[in-house]
Design a protein around this motif. Sequence first.
Motif, mmCIF file in Angstrom:
data_model
loop_
_atom_site.group_PDB
_atom_site.id
_atom_site.type_symbol
_atom_site.label_atom_id
_atom_site.label_comp_id
_atom_site.label_asym_id
_atom_site.label_seq_id
_atom_site.Cartn_x
_atom_site.Cartn_y
_atom_site.Cartn_z
ATOM 1 N N ARG A 158 0.867 -1.155 -0.029
ATOM 2 C CA ARG A 158 -0.156 -0.078 0.026
ATOM 3 C C ARG A 158 0.807 1.218 0.044
ATOM 4 O O ARG A 158 0.553 2.206 0.785
ATOM 5 N N VAL A 159 1.689 1.387 -1.093
ATOM 6 C CA VAL A 159 2.707 2.210 -1.298
ATOM 7 C C VAL A 159 2.619 3.077 -2.452
ATOM 8 O O VAL A 159 2.720 2.258 -3.514
ATOM 9 N N ILE A 160 2.484 4.148 -2.732
ATOM 10 C CA ILE A 160 2.259 4.864 -4.192
ATOM 11 C C ILE A 160 3.325 5.703 -4.223
ATOM 12 O O ILE A 160 3.517 6.727 -3.208
ATOM 13 N N LEU A 161 4.088 5.832 -5.242
ATOM 14 C CA LEU A 161 5.369 6.706 -5.452
ATOM 15 C C LEU A 161 5.135 7.448 -6.723
ATOM 16 O O LEU A 161 4.748 7.019 -7.814
ATOM 17 N N THR A 171 2.152 16.409 -5.392
ATOM 18 C CA THR A 171 1.752 16.584 -4.001
ATOM 19 C C THR A 171 0.429 16.789 -4.171
ATOM 20 O O THR A 171 -0.179 16.317 -3.001
ATOM 21 N N SER A 172 -0.292 17.782 -4.885
ATOM 22 C CA SER A 172 -1.456 18.134 -5.069
ATOM 23 C C SER A 172 -2.459 16.619 -5.058
ATOM 24 O O SER A 172 -3.367 16.659 -4.702
ATOM 25 N N LEU A 173 -1.812 15.954 -6.033
ATOM 26 C CA LEU A 173 -2.563 14.550 -6.466
ATOM 27 C C LEU A 173 -2.649 13.861 -5.213
ATOM 28 O O LEU A 173 -3.627 12.857 -4.877
ATOM 29 N N CYS A 174 -1.451 13.543 -4.319
ATOM 30 C CA CYS A 174 -1.553 12.922 -3.151
ATOM 31 C C CYS A 174 -2.568 13.441 -2.291
ATOM 32 O O CYS A 174 -3.372 12.498 -1.750
ATOM 33 N N ARG A 175 -2.784 14.814 -2.224
ATOM 34 C CA ARG A 175 -3.636 15.181 -1.263
ATOM 35 C C ARG A 175 -5.087 14.930 -1.800
ATOM 36 O O ARG A 175 -6.083 14.589 -0.796
ATOM 37 N N VAL A 239 10.939 12.499 -1.141
ATOM 38 C CA VAL A 239 11.300 11.438 -0.651
ATOM 39 C C VAL A 239 13.029 11.006 -0.853
ATOM 40 O O VAL A 239 13.685 10.110 -0.553
ATOM 41 N N GLU A 240 13.299 11.703 -2.186
ATOM 42 C CA GLU A 240 14.706 11.664 -2.740
ATOM 43 C C GLU A 240 15.676 11.950 -1.559
ATOM 44 O O GLU A 240 16.922 11.479 -1.730
ATOM 45 N N SER A 241 15.229 12.653 -0.808
ATOM 46 C CA SER A 241 16.197 12.938 0.540
ATOM 47 C C SER A 241 16.908 11.926 1.203
ATOM 48 O O SER A 241 17.688 12.002 1.887
ATOM 49 N N LEU A 242 15.838 10.668 1.029
ATOM 50 C CA LEU A 242 16.345 9.409 1.922
ATOM 51 C C LEU A 242 17.535 9.155 1.270
ATOM 52 O O LEU A 242 18.876 8.708 1.887
ATOM 53 N N VAL A 280 0.458 4.595 2.040
ATOM 54 C CA VAL A 280 1.627 5.556 2.109
ATOM 55 C C VAL A 280 1.788 6.241 0.722
ATOM 56 O O VAL A 280 1.657 5.640 -0.233
ATOM 57 N N LEU A 281 2.101 7.541 0.619
ATOM 58 C CA LEU A 281 2.016 8.225 -0.609
ATOM 59 C C LEU A 281 3.356 8.973 -0.595
ATOM 60 O O LEU A 281 3.702 9.684 0.389
ATOM 61 N N ALA A 282 4.121 8.921 -1.568
ATOM 62 C CA ALA A 282 5.375 9.412 -1.502
ATOM 63 C C ALA A 282 5.511 10.487 -3.067
ATOM 64 O O ALA A 282 5.131 9.841 -4.079
#
Length: 425
Positions: A158-161, A171-175, A239-242, A280-282
């Motif tokens: 249940r993770v979408i990137l 980000t707008s699409l995730c919201r 998430v690229e900061s990881l 989880v949305l990233a």
Amino acid sequence: MNSPLHIEVVQKRQSRANKDHVKGIVHSYLSNFACLTPGAIITKEEIEESSELRDHVQSIAICDIDYESEVQMTNVELVYHVYKLDNFGAETDTMTDTASGDESAAADVWALPSEEFHGLWENLVYDSKLKEDTLRFAETAFEFAERGVDRNIVGCNRVILLHGPPGTGKTSLCRALAQKLAVRLGDRFPRARLLEINAHGLFSKWFSESGKLVARLFDRVREIVEDPRLLACVLVDEVESLAHARRAALAGLEPSDSIRAVNAILTQLDRLRRHPNALVLATSNVTGAIDAAFVDRADVKRWVGPPSARAAYEILRGCCAELAARGVVAGGERAFPLRALEGSRFAESEASRASLRLWAAARDAAGAGASARALRRLPLLAAALHCPRATTASVAPDLPRFVDALHAALRHHLADAELLDAPAQ
């Protein structure tokens, strides 16, 4: 068998009627129509004739995910979703550095459905079935969880990137997706929260404390997901900061605690899989820099690029319609849907002239790779810099003149962007 047609009903905040009663009066109202138009939104101004609807209903949205043309009432099953909008905005969770005592924002927490995100889904325009695919994936993933499908047999994190350049609406699409799920799954999850975490912020300072900060942050997440009747959508931005933190630590440029923090985040995200109410949305602005371990955990990985000419046209057409509704553009003429222009093979006439000019602007924008964010700023720039100053509504520009101003604003924007990208002399 036809897919159901979803009807989303915003109930007025002051209404005390139960959802079944609201569904009943909305169904009675819609039964007066022979056909329903997917994508149409019936506002409170349009339902003033019905006193009971006026007392309880703010708007009615006829959703368009499975249908592209009018639907006969007798040929489709209507599925109603009644909800009220939260208007309290985001609650910011902070974390304190135990060494310095400084506080930093860790996450923004939204109660959903939120008034802030109302209408966002409808106003996001993509050429592909990006919105539809992400919604269907999330709904199916929650259905698998509800049915108890063993995730050790059928893999599902249940993770979408979503990845792609800045300004494309990730980000707008995730919201918007979190909001849509809060509405669609409202019977299963009466409460919903969106937790927005900025991954970059977790590694920007306090490296010696980053592992502890991650643990404390996800303690808060776990508190929320422990409620099985609450839908929890966790959005990890940038998430690229990881990957950046891991590479910098391995190169000796940052403390090894960064690796522990990255691993802690990945471990905590893995633990969220155990909760059948978590998604989880990233997002990432740098496609090639996403941590490989995170990419492997994502079920859906979708590229979100700049708008094509078709998408740019619909974005600009929607902007023109909004300004006409607000009196900024003189009423009367409307830009045609792109399908209508295609149906006429883009034949020029007095009625189609403004729409064809708008299509030319859209093609120029797409050819230059303009982002959706930049396109949505053009109407303001057009009105401010390329239209005569209006002192009264009677001198507001008509659609053809405003479209010309839009095209001028686009040319100005592209010229400014080119100068910014030019190397220093």
